[in-house]
Design a protein around this motif. Structure first.
Motif, PDB file in Angstrom:
ATOM      1  N   MET A   1       0.525  -0.813  -0.205  1.00 57.01           N
ATOM      2  CA  MET A   1       0.163   0.247   0.066  1.00 57.01           C
ATOM      3  C   MET A   1       0.877   1.030   0.002  1.00 57.01           C
ATOM      4  O   MET A   1       2.122   1.712   0.528  1.00 57.01           O
ATOM      5  CB  MET A   1      -0.710   0.261   1.380  1.00 57.01           C
ATOM      6  CG  MET A   1      -2.196   1.393   1.049  1.00 57.01           C
ATOM      7  SD  MET A   1      -2.790   0.670   2.810  1.00 57.01           S
ATOM      8  CE  MET A   1      -4.032  -0.606   3.133  1.00 57.01           C
ATOM      9  N   ASP A   2       0.788   2.212  -1.170  1.00 56.47           N
ATOM     10  CA  ASP A   2       1.593   3.271  -1.239  1.00 56.47           C
ATOM     11  C   ASP A   2       0.986   4.365   0.159  1.00 56.47           C
ATOM     12  O   ASP A   2       0.138   4.591   1.160  1.00 56.47           O
ATOM     13  CB  ASP A   2       1.079   3.591  -2.358  1.00 56.47           C
ATOM     14  CG  ASP A   2       0.166   4.585  -2.657  1.00 56.47           C
ATOM     15  OD1 ASP A   2      -0.165   4.706  -1.901  1.00 56.47           O
ATOM     16  OD2 ASP A   2      -0.314   5.586  -3.746  1.00 56.47           O
ATOM     17  N   LYS A   3       1.853   4.988   0.474  1.00 54.84           N
ATOM     18  CA  LYS A   3       1.970   6.350   1.182  1.00 54.84           C
ATOM     19  C   LYS A   3       0.780   7.321   1.140  1.00 54.84           C
ATOM     20  O   LYS A   3      -0.116   7.175   2.589  1.00 54.84           O
ATOM     21  CB  LYS A   3       3.128   7.332   1.783  1.00 54.84           C
ATOM     22  CG  LYS A   3       2.881   7.990   2.659  1.00 54.84           C
ATOM     23  CD  LYS A   3       4.645   7.856   3.509  1.00 54.84           C
ATOM     24  CE  LYS A   3       4.644   9.447   3.946  1.00 54.84           C
ATOM     25  NZ  LYS A   3       3.415   9.433   5.447  1.00 54.84           N
ATOM     26  N   ASP A   4       0.446   7.323  -0.126  1.00 52.87           N
ATOM     27  CA  ASP A   4      -0.982   8.053  -0.201  1.00 52.87           C
ATOM     28  C   ASP A   4      -2.261   7.909   0.541  1.00 52.87           C
ATOM     29  O   ASP A   4      -2.901   8.573   0.917  1.00 52.87           O
ATOM     30  CB  ASP A   4      -0.817   9.055  -1.133  1.00 52.87           C
ATOM     31  CG  ASP A   4      -0.176   9.595  -1.820  1.00 52.87           C
ATOM     32  OD1 ASP A   4       0.739  10.303  -1.094  1.00 52.87           O
ATOM     33  OD2 ASP A   4       0.420  10.037  -2.806  1.00 52.87           O
ATOM     34  N   LEU A   5      -2.166   6.730   0.204  1.00 47.23           N
ATOM     35  CA  LEU A   5      -3.756   5.771   0.648  1.00 47.23           C
ATOM     36  C   LEU A   5      -3.215   5.603   2.029  1.00 47.23           C
ATOM     37  O   LEU A   5      -3.887   5.853   2.891  1.00 47.23           O
ATOM     38  CB  LEU A   5      -3.260   4.372  -0.527  1.00 47.23           C
ATOM     39  CG  LEU A   5      -4.760   3.323   0.396  1.00 47.23           C
ATOM     40  CD1 LEU A   5      -5.615   4.044  -0.533  1.00 47.23           C
ATOM     41  CD2 LEU A   5      -4.631   2.248  -0.420  1.00 47.23           C
ATOM     42  N   GLN A   6      -2.257   5.109   2.700  1.00 48.69           N
ATOM     43  CA  GLN A   6      -1.983   4.899   3.987  1.00 48.69           C
ATOM     44  C   GLN A   6      -2.413   6.058   5.258  1.00 48.69           C
ATOM     45  O   GLN A   6      -3.709   6.360   5.621  1.00 48.69           O
ATOM     46  CB  GLN A   6      -0.944   4.473   4.473  1.00 48.69           C
ATOM     47  CG  GLN A   6      -0.602   3.347   4.346  1.00 48.69           C
ATOM     48  CD  GLN A   6       1.367   2.192   4.555  1.00 48.69           C
ATOM     49  OE1 GLN A   6       1.482   3.710   4.462  1.00 48.69           O
ATOM     50  NE2 GLN A   6       1.426   1.181   4.871  1.00 48.69           N
ATOM     51  N   ASP A   7      -2.306   7.359   4.220  1.00 48.41           N
ATOM     52  CA  ASP A   7      -2.594   8.795   4.952  1.00 48.41           C
ATOM     53  C   ASP A   7      -3.495   9.069   4.254  1.00 48.41           C
ATOM     54  O   ASP A   7      -4.917   9.123   5.946  1.00 48.41           O
ATOM     55  CB  ASP A   7      -1.815   9.935   4.156  1.00 48.41           C
ATOM     56  CG  ASP A   7      -0.256   9.492   4.273  1.00 48.41           C
ATOM     57  OD1 ASP A   7       0.042   9.465   5.855  1.00 48.41           O
ATOM     58  OD2 ASP A   7       0.474  10.235   4.138  1.00 48.41           O
ATOM     59  N   SER A   8      -4.333   9.009   3.758  1.00 49.64           N
ATOM     60  CA  SER A   8      -6.006   9.166   3.393  1.00 49.64           C
ATOM     61  C   SER A   8      -6.846   8.371   4.391  1.00 49.64           C
ATOM     62  O   SER A   8      -8.075   8.736   4.834  1.00 49.64           O
ATOM     63  CB  SER A   8      -6.108   8.604   2.244  1.00 49.64           C
ATOM     64  OG  SER A   8      -7.723   9.258   1.866  1.00 49.64           O
TER      65      SER A   8
END
Length: 127
Positions: free
Chosen positions: A1-8
């Motif tokens: 899972m990429d960082k932008d998705l985790q942050d979202s």
């Protein structure tokens, strides 16, 4: 899972938790000093603010001016506050009955009153 998705996902969970907490109903309590009490009406000073409160029925003969009380904000929105208990008094006159067998005070009054003179008795009594 990429960082932008985790942050979202974390932002979404944070929003949901904040919304859930804001909708939770709970009470809050404060300590104050009674300014006046009559019937179901009571005015209590809490940190310099005088608040109108409801006095619980079982406390109507017990609560009086200068008592230290617990005030509960019933809906936590300042719409209804109630005096739910007494924890002491700021007056100096009091009479307490100490049970030596139990090793603690078992009863007391916080005002001695001389009905013949129509005034409060300011005295210290040792038995």
């Amino acid at each position: 899972m990429d960082k932008d998705l985790q942050d979202s996902l974390l932002r979404t969970v944070n929003i949901l938790v904040k919304q859930g907490i804001s909708q939770t109903k709970y009470t809050s309590s404060n300590i104050g000093i009674v300014k006046s009490a009559k019937g179901f009406d009571c005015v209590v000073d809490i940190q310099g603010n005088e608040l109108s409160c409801v006095l619980m029925e079982h406390l109507q003969d017990w609560i009086q001016a200068d008592d230290i009380v617990i005030v509960q904000d019933l809906y936590n929105d300042s719409s209804k506050k109630a005096v739910i208990g007494k924890i002491g008094t700021s007056r100096s006159t009091s009479f307490t009955i100490f049970d030596t067998e139990k090793g603690k005070s078992v009863s007391g009054v916080e005002q001695l009153y001389d009905e013949s003179k129509g005034e409060e008795v300011d005295t210290i009594l040792e038995v």
